[in-house]
Design an enzyme around this catalytic site. Sequence first.
Site, PDB file in Angstrom:
ATOM      1  N   SER A 131      -2.890  12.724 -37.089  1.00 35.12           N
ATOM      2  CA  SER A 131      -2.598  11.913 -35.916  1.00 35.12           C
ATOM      3  C   SER A 131      -3.647  12.167 -34.836  1.00 35.12           C
ATOM      4  O   SER A 131      -4.824  11.903 -35.049  1.00 35.12           O
ATOM      5  CB  SER A 131      -1.181  12.217 -35.420  1.00 35.12           C
ATOM      6  N   LYS A 153       9.377  -1.847 -16.668  1.00 29.72           N
ATOM      7  CA  LYS A 153       9.174  -0.503 -16.142  1.00 29.72           C
ATOM      8  C   LYS A 153       9.842   0.524 -17.046  1.00 29.72           C
ATOM      9  O   LYS A 153       9.352   1.628 -17.225  1.00 29.72           O
ATOM     10  CB  LYS A 153       9.738  -0.402 -14.716  1.00 29.72           C
TER      11      LYS A 153
END
Length: 343
Positions: free
Chosen positions: A171, A223
């Site tokens: 990763s 948000k």
Amino acid sequence: MEYLYEYGLFLAQAMTLVVAILVVIGLSMAMGARGRGTPEGHIEVRKLNERYRVFREFMESEILPEKEFKSRRKQEKKDSKSEKDEKPEEQAASRLYVLNFDGDIKASAVDDLREEISAVLGVAGESDQVLVRLESGGGMVHSYGLASSQLQRIRDAGVGLVIAVDKVAASGGYMMACVAERILAAPFAVIGSIGVLAQLPNFHRLLQKANVDFEQHTAGEYKRTVTMFGENTDEDRAKLQQDLEDTHQLFKQFVSEHRPELDIAAVATGEVWYGQQALDKGLVDELITSDSFIQAQLQQRDVYEVRHVLKKSWQEKLGMAAEGTAERALMKAWQTLTSRRPF
């Protein structure tokens, strides 16, 4: 009865020490919090050629007959003198700088890495190389993005960059590794995991059962999407999935730019592969451990290990001293108890 007395004495000593340690740690943390600033650090440099030479000479002194050992030392001094006489003074040996990166989920080691790279780039020439021994299973996107950018500084300066993976570069760890000109991996190192992950628990139903209301107020449509305490909707989940896909696309693009020969569609599935499999897929360039690579370089380069070391605060030093004292005291108490215990 004697055994019970000794056992009680041991417990009393142990509890006293534990309480004393907690008091010291508490005081240290309180005083440290009042005047905590940016910790100071310094660069340490160790020449590995000398380290390995000492290892070799020690082994030879232990296993070779004395006469042969002295003969070798004499011949080495003679050869070394001849090399110095033949080598022009202005011709300096190329150097290999060895850095270490042991990554956690926040890529905390980037703070040391940036200082080490800055120090190396101040002296490195175009014929020099930097070897980064990298170990990381990945973590936060922005943290490993910064770590990768630090490695890119080496490439931008025209200095060769080699990454060695002895255990794992997955990763975010592979995001860092792919910046290098060459990636080395041990035969069973774990490589890949070019994917993106987000997971979190949701306590909404538990709060409902406890008659606890959760309120969340935001400005901006996205948000906040999925949440740990509110009720998640399909729209929330779809937005999170889209964010993950966008991040994954950036990850794939980044890897492709640095290793254009990769079949990115085949390797960006989130899977991991061991060394030989990773070599077959083009994720790495050579199967070799960092130790073997370094030892092979000792004959042709000056090899330096560079570390940025933080200066320990007095609170940390006090805590380490207290820990050592407590450990010795506990061991002594235990030895006293067991030496008097009837069998």
